[in-house]
Design an enzyme around this catalytic site. Structure first.
Site, short mmCIF file in Angstrom:
data_model
loop_
_atom_site.label_atom_id
_atom_site.label_comp_id
_atom_site.label_asym_id
_atom_site.label_seq_id
_atom_site.Cartn_x
_atom_site.Cartn_y
_atom_site.Cartn_z
N GLY A 103 2.64 2.42 10.88
CA GLY A 103 3.61 3.51 10.73
C GLY A 103 4.32 3.85 12.02
O GLY A 103 5.02 4.86 12.09
N SER A 150 3.46 -2.05 10.40
CA SER A 150 4.91 -2.18 10.58
C SER A 150 5.47 -3.55 10.19
O SER A 150 6.39 -4.05 10.83
CB SER A 150 5.31 -1.80 12.00
OG SER A 150 4.93 -0.46 12.28
N ASN A 207 0.87 -1.17 0.00
CA ASN A 207 0.00 0.00 0.00
C ASN A 207 0.91 1.22 0.00
O ASN A 207 1.48 1.58 1.03
CB ASN A 207 -0.91 -0.02 1.24
CG ASN A 207 -1.78 1.22 1.31
OD1 ASN A 207 -1.82 2.02 0.39
ND2 ASN A 207 -2.49 1.38 2.43
N TRP A 208 1.03 1.82 -1.17
CA TRP A 208 1.95 2.97 -1.29
C TRP A 208 1.38 4.20 -0.61
O TRP A 208 2.10 5.18 -0.41
CB TRP A 208 2.21 3.29 -2.77
CG TRP A 208 3.07 2.29 -3.48
CD1 TRP A 208 3.57 1.11 -2.98
CD2 TRP A 208 3.54 2.38 -4.84
NE1 TRP A 208 4.32 0.46 -3.94
CE2 TRP A 208 4.32 1.22 -5.09
CE3 TRP A 208 3.39 3.32 -5.85
CZ2 TRP A 208 4.93 0.99 -6.32
CZ3 TRP A 208 4.00 3.09 -7.08
CH2 TRP A 208 4.77 1.93 -7.31
N LYS A 209 0.09 4.19 -0.30
CA LYS A 209 -0.56 5.39 0.28
C LYS A 209 -0.27 6.59 -0.63
O LYS A 209 -0.19 6.43 -1.84
CB LYS A 209 -0.10 5.61 1.72
CG LYS A 209 -0.27 4.35 2.57
CD LYS A 209 -0.11 4.56 4.04
CE LYS A 209 -0.28 3.24 4.78
NZ LYS A 209 -0.23 3.38 6.22
N GLY A 230 2.76 -0.89 4.36
CA GLY A 230 2.90 0.51 4.00
C GLY A 230 4.36 0.86 3.77
O GLY A 230 4.92 0.60 2.70
N GLY A 231 5.00 1.43 4.78
CA GLY A 231 6.37 1.96 4.66
C GLY A 231 7.35 1.03 3.97
O GLY A 231 8.06 1.45 3.04
N GLU A 248 -6.98 4.93 7.71
CA GLU A 248 -6.75 6.34 7.37
C GLU A 248 -7.97 6.93 6.66
O GLU A 248 -8.30 8.10 6.86
CB GLU A 248 -5.48 6.46 6.51
CG GLU A 248 -4.24 6.20 7.36
CD GLU A 248 -3.08 5.54 6.63
OE1 GLU A 248 -3.07 5.53 5.39
OE2 GLU A 248 -2.18 5.02 7.32
N HIS A 279 -9.54 1.38 4.75
CA HIS A 279 -8.29 1.58 5.49
C HIS A 279 -8.56 2.54 6.65
O HIS A 279 -9.36 3.47 6.52
CB HIS A 279 -7.22 2.13 4.56
CG HIS A 279 -5.86 2.07 5.17
ND1 HIS A 279 -5.44 2.99 6.10
CD2 HIS A 279 -4.86 1.18 5.02
CE1 HIS A 279 -4.22 2.66 6.49
NE2 HIS A 279 -3.85 1.57 5.85
N GLU A 329 -5.50 -4.56 10.57
CA GLU A 329 -4.45 -3.57 10.79
C GLU A 329 -4.71 -2.82 12.09
O GLU A 329 -5.49 -1.86 12.10
CB GLU A 329 -4.42 -2.56 9.64
CG GLU A 329 -4.15 -3.19 8.28
CD GLU A 329 -3.53 -2.18 7.32
OE1 GLU A 329 -2.47 -2.50 6.76
OE2 GLU A 329 -4.07 -1.08 7.15
P1 13P Z 1 2.99 0.49 7.78
O1 13P Z 1 3.47 -0.80 7.15
O2 13P Z 1 3.74 1.69 7.29
O3 13P Z 1 2.89 0.39 9.26
O4 13P Z 1 1.50 0.72 7.24
C1 13P Z 1 0.59 -0.33 7.35
C2 13P Z 1 -0.60 0.03 6.54
O5 13P Z 1 -1.35 0.91 6.90
C3 13P Z 1 -0.81 -0.69 5.28
O6 13P Z 1 -2.06 -0.42 4.76
#
Ligand code: 13P
Length: 253
Positions: free
Chosen positions: A175, A215, A9-11, A236-237, A99, A97, A169
């Site tokens: 994050g 994470s 997930n590149w966000k 994500g990251g 977010e 998600h 999640e």
């Molecule tokens: P991180 O891997 O950066 O913690 O993000 C997780 C996430 O929200 C994937 O959708």
């Protein structure tokens, strides 16, 4: 075996050129994605076509959107429809998600409508759920996540629910570098599967892939994915780094 999935997930990160470079680097490093495994790339809308052209014909690789609207078409400035995704060959979308729930007020009911329009149009939702820290501290995570699943998904038939991928999640792990332990992840994933089993029966529940997100990194993915009810990750990251993400793909069962 259930599908084991490493989903990036590149966000809202990377330029088009950086995204293209990242996919090139990942392609160069990736050896084998087994038949029971998938790599998914949820990229920003403007990059869907580039990513689809680059990877769309690869076996076991899917490009996904990070969101879609709950209406077919019309005067909804700035939104993207399932037909638009279909016209690019996109068959997967991340929904709900945390977010989007937090910053864009997406509710369980609204997400139920998005789930419906996806399934009606043969698009697979990766449906996200998960609790905030205060809920975990009050030990109410099961009730909270159970309600997210019930309110957005329990109107579906058994045939429909089999087409959904779940991503658990915990918000406190996103994050933050604070991964759930593999025991915490397994406990929650087993609970989520039991919720589906109670509603749809064991056989159906056992077909649903449940990904862990929060994470996930190259160095913790193997232990997380080794848990019996953890069927991969939503990342994500670490998905913005080719070596890291390839290590995560390689950690799939
Ligand atoms: P991180 O891997 O950066 O913690 O993000 C997780 C996430 O929200 C994937 O959708």
């Amino acid at each position: 075996m259930r599908k084991q999935i490493a989903a990036a997930n590149w966000k809202m990160n990377l330029t088009l050129q950086q995204g293209e470079q990242l996919l090139n680097d990942i392609l160069a490093l990736t050896h084998e994605i087994k038949e029971n495994q998938q790599a998914v790339f949820a990229v920003p809308f403007p990059y869907l076509q580039m990513a689809q052209q680059k990877l769309g014909n690869k076996q076991q690789v899917f490009i996904a959107a990070q969101n879609v609207y709950n209406k077919k078409s019309g005067a909804y400035t700035g939104e993207v429809s399932v037909d638009m995704l279909q016209s690019l060959g996109i068959k997967t979308v991340v929904l709900g998600h945390s977010e989007r729930r937090e910053y864009f007020n997406e509710t369980n009911q609204f997400l139920a409508e998005k789930v419906n329009i996806c399934l009606e149009n043969n698009i697979t939702p990766i449906f996200c759920c998960g609790e905030a820290l205060n809920i975990r501290e009050a030990n109410s995570q099961n009730v909270f996540v159970g309600q997210q699943l019930a309110e957005s998904l329990f109107h579906l038939s058994a045939e429909q629910i089999k087409k959904i991928v779940i991503a658990y999640e915990p918000i406190w792990a996103i994050g933050t570098g604070k991964t759930a332990t593999s025991e915490q992840a397994q406990e929650m994933h087993a609970f989520i599967r039991s919720v589906f089993a109670a509603k749809y029966g064991n056989e159906v529940a056992n077909t649903i892939s449940i990904l862990y997100g929060g994470s996930v990194k190259g160095n913790n993915a193997k232990e997380l994915f080794a848990q019996p009810d953890v069927d991969g990750g939503l990342v994500g990251g670490a998905s913005l780094n080719a070596q890291e993400f390839v290590a995560i793909i390689n950690a799939l069962k």
